[in-house]
Write an enzyme that holds these catalytic residues in place. Structure first.
Site, PDB file in Angstrom:
ATOM      1  N   HIS A 196      19.351   2.705  19.271  1.00  0.00           N
ATOM      2  CA  HIS A 196      18.308   2.010  20.044  1.00  0.00           C
ATOM      3  C   HIS A 196      18.541   0.976  20.950  1.00  0.00           C
ATOM      4  O   HIS A 196      18.020   0.867  21.958  1.00  0.00           O
ATOM      5  CB  HIS A 196      17.205   1.426  18.742  1.00  0.00           C
ATOM      6  CG  HIS A 196      16.132   0.846  19.163  1.00  0.00           C
ATOM      7  ND1 HIS A 196      16.276  -0.649  19.247  1.00  0.00           N
ATOM      8  CD2 HIS A 196      14.916   1.264  19.683  1.00  0.00           C
ATOM      9  CE1 HIS A 196      15.023  -1.159  19.427  1.00  0.00           C
ATOM     10  NE2 HIS A 196      14.288   0.104  20.033  1.00  0.00           N
TER      11      HIS A 196
ATOM     12  N   GLU B  63      19.523   2.339  24.029  1.00  0.00           N
ATOM     13  CA  GLU B  63      18.206   3.041  24.663  1.00  0.00           C
ATOM     14  C   GLU B  63      17.796   1.760  25.637  1.00  0.00           C
ATOM     15  O   GLU B  63      17.498   2.210  26.910  1.00  0.00           O
ATOM     16  CB  GLU B  63      17.316   3.457  23.990  1.00  0.00           C
ATOM     17  CG  GLU B  63      16.009   3.836  24.333  1.00  0.00           C
ATOM     18  CD  GLU B  63      14.826   3.463  23.500  1.00  0.00           C
ATOM     19  OE1 GLU B  63      14.147   2.712  23.981  1.00  0.00           O
ATOM     20  OE2 GLU B  63      14.846   3.721  22.278  1.00  0.00           O
ATOM     21  N   HIS B  64      17.785   0.662  25.161  1.00  0.00           N
ATOM     22  CA  HIS B  64      17.278  -0.261  25.711  1.00  0.00           C
ATOM     23  C   HIS B  64      18.001  -0.711  27.190  1.00  0.00           C
ATOM     24  O   HIS B  64      17.498  -0.969  28.112  1.00  0.00           O
ATOM     25  CB  HIS B  64      17.219  -1.609  25.081  1.00  0.00           C
ATOM     26  CG  HIS B  64      15.877  -1.765  24.127  1.00  0.00           C
ATOM     27  ND1 HIS B  64      14.931  -2.838  24.187  1.00  0.00           N
ATOM     28  CD2 HIS B  64      15.290  -0.877  23.425  1.00  0.00           C
ATOM     29  CE1 HIS B  64      13.748  -2.570  23.320  1.00  0.00           C
ATOM     30  NE2 HIS B  64      14.184  -1.459  22.836  1.00  0.00           N
TER      31      HIS B  64
ATOM     32  N   GLU C  31      11.523  -7.741  18.511  1.00  0.00           N
ATOM     33  CA  GLU C  31      10.887  -6.251  18.147  1.00  0.00           C
ATOM     34  C   GLU C  31      11.057  -6.332  16.542  1.00  0.00           C
ATOM     35  O   GLU C  31      10.055  -5.623  16.058  1.00  0.00           O
ATOM     36  CB  GLU C  31      11.569  -5.244  18.946  1.00  0.00           C
ATOM     37  CG  GLU C  31      11.130  -3.875  18.835  1.00  0.00           C
ATOM     38  CD  GLU C  31      11.756  -2.968  19.480  1.00  0.00           C
ATOM     39  OE1 GLU C  31      11.813  -1.631  19.123  1.00  0.00           O
ATOM     40  OE2 GLU C  31      12.306  -3.227  20.678  1.00  0.00           O
TER      41      GLU C  31
END
Length: 410
Positions: free
Chosen positions: A50, A53-54, A125
């Site tokens: 993840h 991905e960012h 987040e």
């Protein structure tokens, strides 16, 4: 393609938007593997897929999102247990957007400075999700169903694991999993297929990739599940989840695997769907409300069902659901007539969904069973009879392990 990338084109001449989805077979479960060029297994911090991905959106010359915006396009990305996907949607500049999608995903830029900056953003987040009671219910149940496994960890990781990620970690993960041979591209829209195919081919042939190596991942393992647990949060009503951890052996062939998945999804719908007598009964006595839902998830390493509801009486609801699973063969809802109704409903939803480019692309990319794909669903659905459903449901129910997880009001 010659570099190993698989590309799917779905021309839609009567549409005015183009949608692209670039996917790598790399998700939150892939934390222990042999990095490209190494010989030993290495374990990386949870949440790294993840995080990567960012970070791919940030380049030396700025954020890729602004570049898509300048082309009149929208872009996004998401990470699941087993894949990471990058996408764009546009009414104009479809070739430029396709090029930008391929180029930014295939050219990483990680530095210790931009990694440190992202750590703070992702920690915010993670905290946001900690305040979401529905997310906590799902994550809490998974952690109890699959203890000491990557499934027990949040896809985004924890503040501690995020802080442990370095730029070198990101490059090692990228070089292992972002090779074209481990990826697929899905493009749909009003483009000329030959022109688009030539365009993508030229883009890929102008890039150099290292020799293809087989990716060696650590086999998925989990401890025995914990049958019951609960948590107190600021909620108005208890939230209940019943998990059914599959322990039966799933089919090997792609066709049987898709039949197995659909059969178990329909099995749950027969017993608990909104067209069932049980749903109406549970609703009328106040054990469930509109929040009630269920799902069947299948990956090659694991499979499970989850039933969730906001309810004032979790114990009574759990008992009712478990009794239904045990006695399904004599259930009025488990009938040929009910099955025919559900199959017609599923086909209606399926053909309706073909109007959505986003839905087609996401379903197609996530459900590629070797030689079968999303468009084979009507043909496969036709082969599913009540006997077929009973055959697979029996296997699943007989060998499953039950787990209950409840969130109680503080």
């Amino acid at each position: 393609m010659s570099n190993g990338l698989t590309v799917y084109y779905l021309p839609k001449a009567d549409y005015n938007r183009t949608y692209g989805l670039f996917t790598t077979n790399f998700g939150s479960l892939d934390t222990t593997f042999i990095p490209r060029g190494a010989t030993e297994f290495q374990t990386f911090p949870e949440g790294i897929a993840h995080f990567l991905e960012h970070k791919l959106f940030e380049k030396e010359d700025g954020d890729v999102m602004y570049k898509f915006g300048a082309l009149g396009a929208q872009t996004n990305a998401f990470t699941s247990f087993s894949r990471t996907s990058y996408l764009f949607s546009t009414r104009e500049n479809s070739y430029e957007c396709t090029q930008l999608l391929l180029d930014f995903v295939q050219k990483p830029y990680f530095t210790e400075e931009n990694v440190h900056k992202e750590q703070g953003i992702i920690q915010q987040e993670i905290q946001m999700y900690q305040d979401d009671s529905d997310f906590r219910l799902f994550a809490g149940l998974l952690a109890k169903m699959y203890p000491e496994s990557p499934l027990a960890a949040d896809i985004a990781g924890t503040p501690a694991t995020i802080n442990a990620i370095t730029s070198e970690d990101l490059y090692q993960n990228y070089e292992t999993f972002y090779h074209p041979s481990n990826m697929n591209l899905f493009l749909t829209g009003p483009f000329d297929i030959d022109k688009m195919a030539d365009f993508v081919k030229n883009n890929q042939e102008n890039k150099t990739f290292v020799k293809i190596e087989e990716i060696k991942r650590q086999p998925f393992q989990a401890e025995n599940p914990r049958s019951f647990d609960q948590l107190e949060l600021e909620v108005a009503m208890p939230k209940f989840a019943l998990g059914l951890r599959g322990e039966d052996e799933i089919p090997k062939s792609s066709k049987e695997l898709l039949i197995y998945k659909l059969s178990n999804q329909i099995f749950l719908d027969l017993l608990f769907g909104r067209t069932s007598e049980r749903y109406e009964k549970l609703y009328n006595v106040g054990l469930i409300d509109d929040s009630f839902g269920f799902s069947f998830d299948l990956e090659k390493q694991f499979h499970f069902s989850i039933l969730t509801a906001d309810t004032e009486n979790p114990e009574k609801l759990s008992q009712a659901l478990q009794e239904a699973l045990k006695s399904y063969k004599i259930d009025k809802d488990f009938s040929v007539e009910h099955l025919d109704l559900l199959k017609r409903e599923m086909l209606g939803d399926y053909f309706s969904s073909l109007n959505s480019l986003e839905y087609i692309a996401n379903q197609f990319a996530s459900e590629i069973y070797d030689d079968l794909n999303f468009f084979d669903l009507p043909e496969i659905l036709e082969k599913i009879t009540l006997d077929v459903i009973e055959k697979y449901a029996e296997k699943f129910i007989n060998e499953m392990k039950l787990v209950e997880f409840t969130i109680l009001p503080k």
